[in-house]
Design a protein around this motif. Structure first.
Motif: not given
Length: 550
Positions: A209-222, A235-242
């Motif tokens: 999972x690269x940053x660009x691939x993850x970004x497409x999914x992260x953007x949907x969280x809106x 992809x560098x997205x840390x999230x809210x939870x460990x």
């Protein structure tokens, strides 16, 4: 929805007020149910007449089952005994506040109606019902927070999907970018728009999972502004939870939101022959341990292909529920207790009330509590009966009834004034030395800095090593927490210096990420972790020594 197609948008930075509001319910919940369910419950751990090692939902990968063969399990998946109300009511009665269910696991099979792929429970099975829709409705009915697990990277049944260890079937080959665009993103839109409010989104194993691939999914969280997501998107997205998996961090993860996800037996997805069930005692004490360190407990069930939660899981959840009916106040809405270590149990806190969870009820009826604050009231949570108490230089002394109210964990509520005054951790900030270190950034001081973010590494080629802590004065030590970053240690001893010789305290073959070991108190100034055998890359995140004395 039309405006979102093909669009990637940057989300505005979140305000601290919104973050706190978004996380509030989660930080009060402390207890949730994980549900791993899919067509892997049909083979139930057995393929081609052989029991496949590993966890049940990984049978396709571990058994190297071809796509065309695995897909036939969908035709046998007909869970007619499934009842969403029973699932949710069982969780609620156990004291759980949220549910996270697998909407699609690594096998690529969707437990919801999907227009992006017909490999789903409505189009691909004789059952033809949308499990996710029914679970969402039941959660709404019972006031349960609803969350979804979605395997965003690994997908063994859609070409281009990632596979841990690589593909084993040519039909799996293809472009991962096309998989993201044609399967993962459309299905994410579906689960974020079709089922009402989604409280938690649980990603997993971000293979490739690269940053660009993850970004497409992260953007949907809106699409779900109040959603909470974990740290496994990639992809560098840390999230809210460990998300510590199958272990409890020995000292928690201070300053971070964290959730220990754990099974009741050895598998997540159903395996017919896995009967290695944890006891109710272990499960309840795990819940208490996690809450006492400020975390949440996400406890798994793996339903059968008929749609039933195994009887052993049901029995344990019902027993947990009986304990929570009496003691839930000491779990829900609490924060971590102030004590770094208690030989007899754990503690949680809610404002000016401390809850003492006594695992080992004192035979002499006297409980010593290392707390110097003024106490205004003490009582048993089970029946409200007052507990006699007195304070002194060594702390608080409670006089208890001869019999424990509960054989697993009895709770005493203490109302107190001020901020808790408790013994300091004697090893934090003292002097640490080591046999070697990898670089200037890997010093032994990292193991006594109280931070989970730093690590001591021995020299790269070392397969033996030692770490030594000088406390500066003689202390009475009764427990130690040891945590590795990567598990390379195979044999070790914890020792103390007695005159000019080292004396053993305890030993073991494995440390891992969550070792907290109690022992008969040892009075000494210098302690050593002697790593007798390990692989290259020996490391320790924290070596913490505990006392109950001021």
């Amino acid at each position: 929805m039309v405006l979102l197609v093909g669009t990637t948008f940057a989300q505005a930075p979140e305000t601290e007020a919104h973050r706190q509001a978004r996380m509030q319910w989660w930080n009060e919940a402390r207890f949730g149910m994980f549900i791993h369910w899919g067509i892997y419950s049909v083979p139930a751990g057995t393929y081609d007449g052989k029991q496949i090692p590993g966890i049940g939902e990984w049978i396709m990968n571990k058994g190297k089952i071809p796509m065309a063969v695995y897909q036939q399990y969908a035709k046998q998946f007909n869970p007619v005994k499934f009842n969403a109300d029973r699932f949710v009511s069982l969780a609620k009665a156990a004291g759980m506040k949220y549910i996270v269910i697998t909407s699609k696991h690594h096998d690529g099979f969707a437990m919801f109606k999907s227009d992006a792929s017909d490999f789903n429970i409505v189009d691909g099975t004789p059952f033809k019902r949308d499990v996710i829709a029914e679970m969402a409705a039941a959660c709404k009915k019972y006031g349960m927070r609803f969350g979804l697990y979605y395997s965003q990277a690994q997908d063994w049944n859609h070409s281009g999907g990632a596979a841990n260890g690589g593909h084993w079937d040519k039909a799996q080959d293809g472009s991962m970018d096309e998989y993201i665009d044609k399967v993962a993103v459309p299905q994410m839109k579906e689960i974020l728009t079709k089922y009402g409010p989604i409280s938690v989104l649980w990603f997993d194993t971000p293979t490739d999972m690269t940053h660009d691939r993850a970004a497409k999914i992260y953007d949907l969280l809106k699409l779900q502004p109040n959603i909470i997501y974990n740290n496994r998107l990639g992809g560098g997205f840390g999230g809210d939870l460990e998300t510590p998996e199958q272990y409890i961090p020995a000292m928690g993860l201070p300053g971070r939101n964290w959730e220990s996800c754990m099974t009741m037996n050895d598998t997540w997805g159903y395996k017919s022959y896995d009967h290695n069930w944890k006891s109710t005692r272990t499960l309840i004490q795990n819940l208490i341990d996690i809450a006492s360190k400020g975390g949440n407990y996400l406890l798994n069930v793996g339903p059968t292909s008929e749609g039933l939660i195994p009887d052993a899981s049901v029995e344990r959840l019902q027993q947990i529920g009986k304990w929570m009916d009496i003691n839930g106040e000491a779990i829900h809405g609490t924060t971590n207790g102030p004590f770094s270590y208690l030989s007899w149990g754990r503690s949680t806190r809610k404002g000016q009330t401390l809850y003492l969870h006594v695992f080992n009820w004192p035979a002499n009826g006297v409980l010593q509590v290392p707390l110097k604050n003024q106490v205004t009231k003490a009582y048993l949570l089970a029946n409200g009966k007052a507990v006699q108490y007195k304070t002194g230089k060594a702390g608080l002394t409670l006089t208890l009834p001869a019999m424990a109210p509960d054989s697993i964990s009895s709770v005493i509520a203490l109302q107190f004034t001020g901020e808790p005054v408790v013994p300091a951790i004697p090893s934090i900030g003292k002097t640490a030395t080591a046999s070697s270190q990898l670089s200037a950034d890997d010093s032994p001081a990292k193991v006594i800095d109280g931070s989970m973010e730093t690590t001591w590494h021995a020299a790269a080629a070392d397969t033996t090593a030692w770490l030594q802590i000088d406390l500066g004065k003689v202390c009475k030590i009764s427990a130690a927490a040891i945590q590795e970053d990567k598990t390379n240690i195979k044999e070790f001893k914890l020792e103390y210096l007695d005159g000019s010789s080292w004396k053993p305290i305890f030993d073991g073959k494995k440390i891992g990420k969550g070792v907290l070991k109690s022992f008969n108190p040892v009075t000494a100034k210098v302690f050593r972790l002697n790593i007798i055998k390990g692989g290259p890359g020996i490391n320790i995140k924290e070596l913490t020594l505990f006392t109950e004395e001021f």
